[in-house]
Design a protein around this motif. Structure first.
Motif, PDB file in Angstrom:
ATOM      1  N   THR A 149      40.242  39.582  38.591  1.00 15.92           N
ATOM      2  CA  THR A 149      41.656  39.637  38.956  1.00 15.92           C
ATOM      3  C   THR A 149      41.875  40.785  39.940  1.00 15.92           C
ATOM      4  O   THR A 149      41.034  41.686  40.080  1.00 15.92           O
ATOM      5  N   THR A 188      41.374  36.891  42.158  1.00 13.17           N
ATOM      6  CA  THR A 188      42.552  36.068  41.890  1.00 13.17           C
ATOM      7  C   THR A 188      43.780  36.950  41.693  1.00 13.17           C
ATOM      8  O   THR A 188      43.681  38.104  41.288  1.00 13.17           O
ATOM      9  N   ARG A 189      44.917  36.375  42.001  1.00 10.44           N
ATOM     10  CA  ARG A 189      46.207  37.021  41.739  1.00 10.44           C
ATOM     11  C   ARG A 189      47.092  35.955  41.108  1.00 10.44           C
ATOM     12  O   ARG A 189      47.270  34.874  41.673  1.00 10.44           O
ATOM     13  N   ASN A 190      47.614  36.259  39.952  1.00  8.40           N
ATOM     14  CA  ASN A 190      48.428  35.296  39.200  1.00  8.40           C
ATOM     15  C   ASN A 190      47.687  33.968  39.006  1.00  8.40           C
ATOM     16  O   ASN A 190      48.269  32.894  39.121  1.00  8.40           O
ATOM     17  N   ARG A 225      45.585  32.499  40.921  1.00  5.28           N
ATOM     18  CA  ARG A 225      45.201  31.776  42.145  1.00  5.28           C
ATOM     19  C   ARG A 225      44.163  32.576  42.929  1.00  5.28           C
ATOM     20  O   ARG A 225      44.326  33.780  43.111  1.00  5.28           O
TER      21      ARG A 225
END
Length: 84
Positions: free
Chosen positions: A4, A28-30, A32
């Motif tokens: 993340t 990834t962020r949130n 995605r």
């Protein structure tokens, strides 16, 4: 491997060590994927061009007759002054 954005922020050194050993990391962020960190393959991407890129053809530009130092000085006089 997946990490993340928070993990990248908090553990960047450890993650870069893994990349240096050959792993690829998807950030990834949130939930995605937003980025991928991959090892550099020094055999395919040189740090700088390894040699000449080939012949360079410069266009011919007619700048008029050669100027004397005095003519150049007179032409440049006052250039760059902003009135302060």
């Amino acid at each position: 491997m997946e990490a993340t954005a928070r993990e990248l922020n908090q553990q960047s050194s450890a993650l870069l060590d893994r990349v240096e050993r050959g792993e690829e990391i998807t950030v990834t962020r949130n939930g995605r994927p937003v980025a991928r960190i991959v090892p550099i393959d020094h055999t395919t991407v040189p740090a700088f061009p390894p040699g000449p890129i080939g012949p360079i053809e410069l266009p011919q530009i007619d700048l008029g007759p050669d100027m004397t130092n005095e003519e150049m000085q007179a032409l440049l006089e006052g250039m760059g002054e902003d009135g302060l």
